[in-house]
Design a protein around this motif. Sequence first.
Motif: not given
Length: 187
Positions: A13-14, A160, A176-177, A179-181, A183-184
């Motif tokens: 992912y990063n 959140d 955080k990674k 939750i970000q993934k 949401k995508q």
Amino acid sequence: MTYIDLIEKYEPYNEQEVRDKKAILDFISQNDNHLVRTNLVAHLTSSAIVLNKDYTKVLFAFHNIYQSWSWLGGHLDGDKDLLKVAIKETKEETGIKHVKAFSSDIFMIDVIYVSNHIKHKKYVGDHLHLNVTFLLVGDESDTLVVKKDENQDVRWFDLDDVFNHISEERMVPVFKKAIQKIKQIIV
């Protein structure tokens, strides 16, 4: 597909995951005992981020060792089925009965430092968890059960709101990674 194939297939992912994936695969190739805790330097682990069926909440446990709310999962103890272990550990640590994989693919990869601690009255030295995480979906109406030797509480949190409860600072970027993934994916 073997667990090594599953890790090799995973698309990082990063940059952190690019490096961690390489570290994990290098460690596997150089250490025959990477699936068991007898490797005192590092070993593979399998974790789960569990969402409710509406994808609005995440299931976390308050872990005894880390004194923080965190994901679920654990050691492979020789089992090569990473997803099976993530589901088994989720059920054992939470009491949840109805849980399934969102996907059979790995959701995240992380190398996680574990500081020394006492578990079951025995000293465990500093080591690394070479961790793969799966995204699971569970039934929010299932009765949650505390597994006293592992955690002090189990609870569903709004996506959140979960960061208002995590006290293990080094895990915040990992979550955080996640939750970000999520949401995508659920957009």
